[in-house]
Write a protein that holds these residues in place. Structure first.
Motif, short mmCIF file in Angstrom:
data_model
loop_
_atom_site.label_atom_id
_atom_site.label_comp_id
_atom_site.label_asym_id
_atom_site.label_seq_id
_atom_site.Cartn_x
_atom_site.Cartn_y
_atom_site.Cartn_z
N LEU A 462 31.83 -16.10 131.79
CA LEU A 462 32.27 -14.92 131.03
C LEU A 462 31.30 -13.75 131.20
CD1 LEU A 462 33.56 -16.60 127.76
CD2 LEU A 462 34.81 -16.05 129.84
N TRP A 463 30.04 -14.05 131.51
CA TRP A 463 29.07 -12.97 131.72
C TRP A 463 29.48 -12.06 132.88
CZ3 TRP A 463 28.15 -18.18 132.42
CH2 TRP A 463 28.03 -18.63 133.74
N GLU A 464 30.21 -12.62 133.87
CA GLU A 464 30.62 -11.83 135.03
C GLU A 464 31.74 -10.85 134.69
OE1 GLU A 464 31.68 -14.70 137.96
OE2 GLU A 464 29.61 -15.18 138.47
N ARG A 465 32.43 -11.07 133.58
CA ARG A 465 33.54 -10.18 133.23
C ARG A 465 33.07 -8.82 132.74
NH1 ARG A 465 38.43 -11.74 132.48
NH2 ARG A 465 38.61 -9.62 133.25
N TYR A 466 31.79 -8.71 132.38
CA TYR A 466 31.28 -7.42 131.87
C TYR A 466 31.50 -6.31 132.88
CZ TYR A 466 28.14 -3.78 130.18
OH TYR A 466 27.63 -2.59 129.76
N ILE A 561 24.02 -17.83 126.99
CA ILE A 561 25.00 -17.17 127.85
C ILE A 561 25.44 -18.12 128.95
CG2 ILE A 561 25.35 -15.27 129.47
CD1 ILE A 561 23.37 -13.63 127.72
N ALA A 562 24.48 -18.70 129.66
CA ALA A 562 24.80 -19.58 130.78
C ALA A 562 25.44 -20.87 130.33
CB ALA A 562 23.53 -19.87 131.58
N ARG A 563 25.07 -21.33 129.12
CA ARG A 563 25.55 -22.63 128.66
C ARG A 563 26.64 -22.52 127.60
NH1 ARG A 563 19.82 -26.09 129.03
NH2 ARG A 563 20.15 -26.68 131.21
N HIS A 564 27.34 -21.38 127.61
CA HIS A 564 28.59 -21.24 126.87
C HIS A 564 28.43 -21.43 125.37
CE1 HIS A 564 29.35 -22.30 131.01
NE2 HIS A 564 29.08 -23.56 130.77
N GLY A 565 27.28 -21.05 124.84
CA GLY A 565 27.09 -21.06 123.40
C GLY A 565 27.32 -19.65 122.88
N ARG A 597 16.39 -10.01 136.19
CA ARG A 597 16.20 -10.83 137.39
C ARG A 597 17.41 -11.71 137.69
NH1 ARG A 597 13.28 -14.61 136.77
NH2 ARG A 597 12.89 -14.55 134.54
N SER A 598 18.27 -11.94 136.69
CA SER A 598 19.38 -12.87 136.89
C SER A 598 20.55 -12.46 136.02
CB SER A 598 18.94 -14.30 136.56
OG SER A 598 19.13 -14.57 135.19
N PRO A 599 21.73 -13.05 136.28
CA PRO A 599 22.90 -12.73 135.46
C PRO A 599 22.87 -13.38 134.09
CG PRO A 599 23.48 -14.40 137.07
CD PRO A 599 22.08 -13.96 137.40
N PHE A 600 21.92 -14.30 133.86
CA PHE A 600 21.92 -15.07 132.62
C PHE A 600 20.98 -14.50 131.57
CE2 PHE A 600 22.55 -18.04 136.23
CZ PHE A 600 23.93 -18.16 136.09
N GLN A 601 20.26 -13.43 131.92
CA GLN A 601 19.41 -12.78 130.93
C GLN A 601 20.26 -11.89 130.04
OE1 GLN A 601 16.87 -11.42 134.33
NE2 GLN A 601 15.22 -11.62 132.82
N GLY A 602 19.90 -11.85 128.76
CA GLY A 602 20.63 -10.98 127.86
C GLY A 602 20.50 -11.42 126.42
N VAL A 603 21.11 -10.66 125.54
CA VAL A 603 21.10 -10.98 124.12
C VAL A 603 22.53 -11.04 123.60
CG1 VAL A 603 18.86 -9.87 123.76
CG2 VAL A 603 20.94 -8.55 123.36
#
Length: 616
Positions: A462-466, A561-565, A597-603
């Motif tokens: 879902l992070w890629e949908r941004y 984000i990466a682990r769908h929580g 650095r990666s697509p999984f960083q974020g808040v």
């Protein structure tokens, strides 16, 4: 061990479960696996600055603790000494198994202990694992609305690995109906408070294998911490501690020779069956009924270890929690549905990062009345958080619980963080980003279980949908312009600019101030539901302010984000905003997640509120 319903074979003296005979199945565990890879405990551990490794807690001594016509309890122990340093986790271990007359299964628990002066150690995970027959158990159930036929291990092996480890696209599954779906064990995580029963169903013969956990007292991180349940294998887990959805902040970490002792469990491995004419899903309904039986029996009166206190060796705490927020009401408000718990003494909110001690939680009624029962003797702080109210409550005094005590705390009053009246707000203060916009997954990366499901956030990618939704510019949210929570993307992620390169993103909140108090300070209450390797910068009306007006610093290893929580660890920032930073009329707040650095960083945001200056 055999009670006429179930026969369990344990390795001696190792103490691993190598066989479970039930109904028409000689061994429900995977016989193609080696005997030490069927039913076992393990710990992920390491000394500081060294590589982590698995310790399967192999015992060296066996003892029958008791046996009569109604019960047998056996013990497998291992004693640590300094000659074992570096090869085994510095723990004394006592693994116990109990079989009782008339119970279709067996109980298990373990006592783990560190002596004073033992080496420093970190333990990222403590769990039990059961691996079932691949050719029989194909249907998994973890809740009423999370049940499905699962892929086979071979399907994952032949599938396409995706961007994050553990996620695989099923390209040529044995069951063609599963082709094109994504499988990832983290899609089946749950909050600890909801992990009471989960497991697998075999259709031929119709048999169920279930993990029943009647209490959370020995788990870590409070009732809302997420963890693994069951997954492809077929595998059934009982997670006691882990860093999942929290990172090292919740680690079981021991320094300076700290002693420690803790009982994990008991939990119940439950097996059931129905006739071939009945619906296999009746096994799930029966497992839920058995779970309720076990919950009512807690704390059990039959474990023989002196380290597991019975009901008459425990105490309780009760009272009422109310809320005082004069900007909402001049009267005390009820702490409706508050989570109230006892945990190790510490700072406000420290319970969420605690994994060494025991925790005892309950949910208050709509008027804030709570009763915490069956508490082990010891010293605690009382903590709480209230859905719909920002922040954490902590009772000012330590509470000492003794056997038979029933402590009445009376009326407790929580004054949540508040400086002035609400000018506007985004979201709901419930420690989750679930109310925000969660997009549909790419059709080629879907898990059909979560189509039209309330936990749609469990979908992969879902992070890629941004970048699909915000191709040319980042999110802009205008307060009061008919905008609501669904106009706010659920995750503040990085922007993929191609070639495995990512850049920070800046979200804008636009709002009007009809009146500006030039002599007062405003406050931005900023609550995060999760953070992963992030540094959130906040600027007011100047996107280039250097340094930013506020920065969190690098925070978070939640990986939600990466682990769908939809949440991880909670963080609240009360940001002072001098009036000189604001304008009468149009204003813009710039929120920049600066690490990329990666697509999984974020808040994940929980709640944002701008408050005016205090009223005199």
């Amino acid at each position: 061990m055999d009670n006429g319903l179930v026969q369990v074979t344990l390795s001696n003296p190792e103490g691993e479960v190598i066989g479970i005979k039930y109904n028409e199945i000689d061994n429900v565990l995977e016989t193609q696996n080696e005997e030490d890879n069927r039913g076992y405990w393990d710990v992920v551990w390491y000394e500081p600055e060294k590589q982590g490794s698995y310790d399967k807690l192999i015992a060296t001594d066996f003892k029958v603790i008791m046996q009569d016509e109604n019960q047998v309890e056996v013990s497998f122990t291992r004693t640590w000494n300094i000659s074992l340093r570096g090869s085994l986790a510095p723990l004394n271990v006592d693994k116990r198994y109990i079989m009782r007359r008339g119970v279709s299964g067996f109980y298990f628990y373990a006592i783990m202990e560190r002596k004073e002066g033992w080496p420093d150690v970190d333990m990222d995970q403590i769990r039990t694992v059961f691996k079932l027959q691949q050719n029989k158990f194909h249907f998994m159930a973890i809740s009423n609305d999370r049940q499905r036929i699962m892929p086979m291990p071979e399907d994952r092996a032949t599938g396409q690995p995706l961007a994050y480890p553990e996620a695989v696209l099923l390209t040529d599954p044995i069951n063609p109906d599963l082709r094109g779906e994504v499988d990832d064990k983290y899609q089946y995580s749950s909050e600890d408070k909801d992990i009471r029963v989960h497991g697998w169903i075999s259709s031929d013969p119709p048999v169920g294998f279930w993990m029943i956990t009647p209490s959370d007292e020995f788990r870590s991180g409070g009732p809302n911490k997420q963890d693994l349940t069951s997954h492809v294998g077929p595998v059934v887990l009982s997670m006691f501690t882990s860093t999942h959805y929290a990172g090292k902040e919740i680690n079981t970490e021991f320094r300076n020779g700290e002693p420690w002792k803790k009982v994990f469990g008991p939990a119940l491995v439950y097996l059931n069956s129905v006739s071939s004419e009945e619906k296999p899903l009746n096994l799930w309904e029966d497992a839920k009924r058995q779970m309720m039986v076990e919950v009512r029996k807690w704390p059990y009166n039959f474990p023989e270890s002196v380290d597991f206190p019975k009901r008459n060796q425990r105490g309780g705490v009760f009272g009422q929690l109310r809320v005082h927020d004069r900007y909402i009401s001049n009267r005390l408000m009820w702490a409706d549905s508050a989570y109230v718990g006892l945990a190790a003494p510490g700072g406000v909110g420290s319970w969420e990062r605690d994994s060494k001690g025991y925790q005892f939680w309950t949910k208050a009624n709509k008027r804030g009345y709570f009763s915490i029962k069956n508490v082990r003797q010891g010293d605690y702080n009382l903590y709480a958080w209230i859905p719909g109210i920002v922040g954490d409550y902590k009772y000012s005094a330590n509470i000492t619980v003794r056997a038979g005590s029933n402590i009445n705390l009376g009326v407790l009053v929580y004054e949540p963080p508040r400086k002035g009246p609400t000018l506007w707000e985004i979201g709901i203060p419930d420690r989750s980003a679930a109310e925000f916009f969660v997009p549909d997954p790419y059709p080629t990366l879907a898990n059909q279980l979560y189509t039209n499901h309330p936990e749609k956030f469990r979908q992969y990618g879902l992070w890629e949908r941004y970048v699909d939704l915000y191709r040319n510019d980042d999110l802009e949210y205008t307060v009061g312009d008919s905008y609501h929570a669904k106009d706010w993307f659920f995750a503040h992620v990085t922007r993929d600019v191609g070639n495995r390169t990512y850049k920070p993103t800046t979200w804008r909140i636009i709002f009007e101030l009809k009146h500006l108090n030039n002599n007062g300070h405003y406050t931005l209450q900023l609550a995060l539901a999760s953070a992963t390797d992030s540094d959130l910068h906040v600027r007011f009306n100047n996107p280039n302010a250097d340094p930013p007006h506020f920065a969190t610093g690098t925070i978070g290893k939640d990986n939600a984000i990466a682990r769908h929580g939809i949440h991880g660890l909670y963080r609240l920032y009360s940001i002072d905003v001098p009036s000189v930073l604001l304008n009468r009329g149009r204003n813009t707040i710039y929120l920049t997640q600066s690490r990329s650095r990666s697509p999984f960083q974020g808040v994940l945001y929980d709640y944002i509120r701008l408050e005016g200056p205090p009223r005199t």
